[in-house]
Scaffold this motif. Structure first.
Motif, PDB file in Angstrom:
ATOM      1  N   GLY A  52      -3.254   0.537  -3.612  1.00  0.00           N
ATOM      2  CA  GLY A  52      -2.695  -0.703  -3.104  1.00  0.00           C
ATOM      3  C   GLY A  52      -3.102  -1.929  -3.886  1.00  0.00           C
ATOM      4  N   ASN A  89      -4.755   6.484  -0.883  1.00  0.00           N
ATOM      5  CA  ASN A  89      -4.030   5.224  -0.818  1.00  0.00           C
ATOM      6  C   ASN A  89      -4.250   4.432  -2.099  1.00  0.00           C
ATOM      7  N   ASP A 129       0.849  -1.194   0.000  1.00  0.00           N
ATOM      8  CA  ASP A 129       0.000   0.000   0.000  1.00  0.00           C
ATOM      9  C   ASP A 129       0.881   1.239   0.000  1.00  0.00           C
TER      10      ASP A 129
END
Length: 273
Positions: free
Chosen positions: A88, A86, A68
């Motif tokens: 990921g 984020n 991530d």
């Protein structure tokens, strides 16, 4: 045919290694708590259960590597305290009946990509919106696309609510006829074991808002209840390599009618199981 216990529950065990690495200072002497954070991990569960839905009838070795990248866009005072993004990926590699011992003969069972926008407010409240694509490289099930929203609050009990809506009819977690909406309510209180060691007691309830846990064309509201224990030990890694920990835990899961029927089924090609 695999024998199953008469009581509808599943016990799982997970041991994992995880690390958080921040951008380095120019001198390279320690982590910089700046705008970029990379988190990586490797989990080793005894069995893979996704929202109460058993993913493998005869599990052997399962590995969950993940990565991530967190980007802090804003941090400060005011009504909106923080903004973050984020990106990921999460993988499931399996040697059991859904992997190398299954029809595909390939270990790469699942690959999930996601992007998340998180807004942080006063009082430790945060709202995260996520788009996630869950795919099966070994083609055991069709790709699932979801929009997700999670509202959580920092503090002793860490309560949260999570909502996921399936976007495509041909990719569903339950393999049903209609796209579904899932809701999860949970808490994650933690306690100090001395130093930086902690013990968490997470509990969560998975429910169908509409058509998420379908069984013979009928939607079942209750999907599962899960309670567990998770112990975390920090590792003595030099600061310049980030923060590392080892954690292990166990869960006991009570299943509803749909998820229990799914657990007993051996139909690996008809749904995300």
């Amino acid at each position: 045919m695999q024998k199953v216990p008469t009581v509808p529950f599943i016990a799982t065990l997970v041991v994992a290694l995880a690390g958080v690495v921040n951008a380095q200072t120019p001198s390279g002497q320690g982590p910089n708590t700046g705008s970029l954070t990379f988190t990586g991990g490797l989990d080793v569960p005894t069995v893979y259960v996704f929202r109460g839905i058993l993913q493998e009838v005869e599990p052997k070795v399962t590995l969950w590597p993940s990565g991530d990248l967190g980007i802090a866009l804003k941090s400060g005072d005011g009504a909106l305290r923080s903004v973050g993004v984020n990106l990921g990926v999460w993988e499931s590699l399996q040697t059991g009946s859904s992997g190398t011992n299954g029809p595909s003969r390939h270990a790469h069972y699942e690959e999930d990509f996601y992007s998340t926008l998180t807004l942080g407010f006063g009082g430790g409240v945060s709202v995260a919106t996520t788009f996630m694509a869950l795919s099966s490289p070994n083609q055991v099930w069709n790709t699932i696309k979801e929009m997700q929203v999670k509202v959580s609050k920092a503090g002793r009990f860490k309560p949260y609510g999570f909502l996921a809506t399936e976007l495509t009819a041909d990719g569903q977690a339950d393999g049903g006829a209609r796209t579904g909406t899932y809701v999860e309510l949970g808490v994650g209180p933690s306690f100090s074991l001395g130093g930086a060691r902690t013990l968490a007691i997470p509990a969560k309830l998975g429910l169908s808002v509409s058509d998420y846990y379908e069984l013979n064309g009928v939607d079942h509201r209750f999907g599962f209840f899960d309670v567990g224990a998770l112990a975390t030990w920090p590792l003595g890694v030099p600061n310049r390599f980030g923060v590392w920990n080892l954690h292990g835990g166990a869960d006991v899961m009570v299943l509803g009618d749909s998820t229990e029927a799914d657990r007993k089924s051996t139909r690996l090609n008809s749904s995300h199981v």
